[in-house]
Design a protein around this motif. Structure first.
Motif: not given
Length: 102
Positions: A50-64
């Protein structure tokens, strides 16, 4: 998408790089999220990409690290590629082996 050689980090090559000022981000590294980084999210929603869940988690786990706005502006194919990698993180080791046919 990356080869699953490192169980904690996956690399995703973006079809459409993210522009951040003068910088172009063409690849992202996704780090396997820890329980605390999934706070406030539903594992079912993540598993269903779900887009909302991905939008929340990606900033927490992406580099950069990406912002929610940058994730919100990603091409759908790139968001799906990131979601597929996140989905693989949610599986137990034995389930990953079954999926990979090993």
């Amino acid at each position: 998408m990356s080869e699953p050689t490192d169980p904690l980090i996956r690399t995703v090559s973006l079809d459409t790089p993210i522009q951040r000022g003068e910088t172009s981000i063409a690849t992202l590294q996704l780090r396997k999220p820890r329980s605390g980084e999934l706070r406030g999210l539903s594992l079912v929603d993540l598993g269903q990409l779900k887009v909302d869940a991905l939008t929340k988690v990606l900033p927490r786990i992406t580099v950069p690290p990406l912002t929610e706005a940058e994730v919100g502006n990603m091409e759908v194919a790139d968001l799906l590629a990131c979601g597929a990698e996140i989905g693989s993180f949610l599986l137990q080791k034995s389930q990953r082996m079954d999926v990979l046919g090993q």
